[in-house]
Scaffold this active site. Structure first.
Site, PDB file in Angstrom:
ATOM      1  N   ASN A  38     -66.393  10.639  14.473  1.00 27.69           N
ATOM      2  CA  ASN A  38     -66.489  11.530  13.912  1.00 27.69           C
ATOM      3  C   ASN A  38     -67.212  13.879  13.767  1.00 27.69           C
ATOM      4  O   ASN A  38     -66.750  13.805  12.867  1.00 27.69           O
ATOM      5  CB  ASN A  38     -66.973  10.960  12.129  1.00 27.69           C
ATOM      6  CG  ASN A  38     -68.284  10.384  12.837  1.00 27.69           C
ATOM      7  OD1 ASN A  38     -69.128  11.241  13.532  1.00 27.69           O
ATOM      8  ND2 ASN A  38     -69.298   9.640  11.482  1.00 27.69           N
ATOM      9  N   LYS A  64     -70.875  16.155  17.725  1.00 24.50           N
ATOM     10  CA  LYS A  64     -70.687  14.701  18.756  1.00 24.50           C
ATOM     11  C   LYS A  64     -69.741  15.058  20.149  1.00 24.50           C
ATOM     12  O   LYS A  64     -68.728  16.139  19.865  1.00 24.50           O
ATOM     13  CB  LYS A  64     -69.543  14.123  18.005  1.00 24.50           C
ATOM     14  CG  LYS A  64     -71.106  13.678  16.951  1.00 24.50           C
ATOM     15  CD  LYS A  64     -70.904  12.180  16.301  1.00 24.50           C
ATOM     16  CE  LYS A  64     -72.016  12.127  15.121  1.00 24.50           C
ATOM     17  NZ  LYS A  64     -71.696  10.749  14.244  1.00 24.50           N
ATOM     18  N   TYR A 106     -80.596   6.308  17.272  1.00 25.02           N
ATOM     19  CA  TYR A 106     -79.699   5.861  16.172  1.00 25.02           C
ATOM     20  C   TYR A 106     -80.603   4.574  16.167  1.00 25.02           C
ATOM     21  O   TYR A 106     -80.154   3.742  15.744  1.00 25.02           O
ATOM     22  CB  TYR A 106     -78.576   6.452  16.467  1.00 25.02           C
ATOM     23  CG  TYR A 106     -77.616   6.955  15.694  1.00 25.02           C
ATOM     24  CD1 TYR A 106     -77.377   7.329  14.872  1.00 25.02           C
ATOM     25  CD2 TYR A 106     -76.874   7.645  17.109  1.00 25.02           C
ATOM     26  CE1 TYR A 106     -76.795   8.147  14.476  1.00 25.02           C
ATOM     27  CE2 TYR A 106     -76.109   8.919  17.209  1.00 25.02           C
ATOM     28  CZ  TYR A 106     -75.716   8.955  15.393  1.00 25.02           C
ATOM     29  OH  TYR A 106     -75.602   9.886  14.825  1.00 25.02           O
ATOM     30  N   HIS A 163     -72.769  14.806  13.226  1.00 26.56           N
ATOM     31  CA  HIS A 163     -73.862  14.390  12.466  1.00 26.56           C
ATOM     32  C   HIS A 163     -74.820  15.400  11.839  1.00 26.56           C
ATOM     33  O   HIS A 163     -74.869  16.522  12.135  1.00 26.56           O
ATOM     34  CB  HIS A 163     -75.379  14.147  14.322  1.00 26.56           C
ATOM     35  CG  HIS A 163     -76.068  13.772  12.867  1.00 26.56           C
ATOM     36  ND1 HIS A 163     -76.703  12.244  12.910  1.00 26.56           N
ATOM     37  CD2 HIS A 163     -77.772  14.459  12.743  1.00 26.56           C
ATOM     38  CE1 HIS A 163     -77.434  12.145  12.526  1.00 26.56           C
ATOM     39  NE2 HIS A 163     -78.240  13.809  12.013  1.00 26.56           N
ATOM     40  N   GLU A 181     -85.512  15.148  13.101  1.00 22.50           N
ATOM     41  CA  GLU A 181     -84.010  15.145  14.150  1.00 22.50           C
ATOM     42  C   GLU A 181     -84.629  16.540  14.502  1.00 22.50           C
ATOM     43  O   GLU A 181     -84.638  16.347  16.567  1.00 22.50           O
ATOM     44  CB  GLU A 181     -83.544  15.083  12.984  1.00 22.50           C
ATOM     45  CG  GLU A 181     -83.440  13.403  12.917  1.00 22.50           C
ATOM     46  CD  GLU A 181     -81.597  13.152  12.111  1.00 22.50           C
ATOM     47  OE1 GLU A 181     -81.641  12.138  11.932  1.00 22.50           O
ATOM     48  OE2 GLU A 181     -81.286  14.543  11.656  1.00 22.50           O
TER      49      GLU A 181
END
Ligand code: ATP
Ligand code: MG
Length: 140
Positions: free
Chosen positions: A114, A11, A51, A117, A128
């Site tokens: 964080n 990320k 998302y 993913h 995905e």
């Protein structure tokens, strides 16, 4: 146990801090092989689609803003039990609750920023992966 493929994103908080290699090393140390990888800037439209399951959550707009705030590295990981193994090495969503030695415990900044993913099921992994990669971009 079967060889599986799962999908990972490094990320923007991690790319911003130059941690692409550190995250990748932890994935490889967990027995996962990176069979596809590219650094991209995702669009707002892609973030909202990716998302979509969270679109009713209060953090949805912030999350999409964060995911488009800088480059990400999208990856396909392959290995025995790859979906579960990746979730294990990632650690809990909130780094404050993550086990020692996990990516989120060692590297993440917050519950939103964080660092990684990872797909949460084999079925979502396939969806995905197809969202970001053509079959010929994955070389096992
Ligand atoms: P990911 O789907 O990114 O691998 P996850 O499966 O551990 O993470 P999810 O519940 O799917 O967690 O949430 C998706 C992402 O939304 C989280 O990784 C985090 O970046 C963000 N997020 C989740 N809960 C919160 C929250 N309470 N506040 C802010 N952001 C959140
Ligand atoms: Mg999730």
């Amino acid at each position: 146990m079967a060889t599986e493929r799962t999908f990972s994103i490094i990320k923007p908080d991690a790319t911003r801090r130059n941690l692409t290699g550190a995250v990748t090393k932890m994935l490889e140390n967990a027995g996962l092989r990176i069979v596809a990888s590219k650094r991209i800037r995702i669009t707002r439209h892609q973030a909202e689609g990716f998302y979509a399951v969270h679109r009713e959550r209060p953090f949805f707009a912030d999350l999409c803003g964060f995911m488009t705030s800088g480059p990400v590295v999208v990856q396909v990981l392959e290995g025995e039990n790859a979906v579960a193994r990746n979730r294990e090495v990632m650690g809990a969503t909130n780094p404050a609750n993550a086990d020692a030695g996990t990516i989120r415990k060692e590297l993440a900044e917050s519950i939103e920023a964080n660092s990684v993913h990872g797909s949460d099921s084999l079925e979502n992994a396939a969806t995905e992966i197809a969202f970001f990669f053509k079959p010929e971009e994955i070389v096992g």
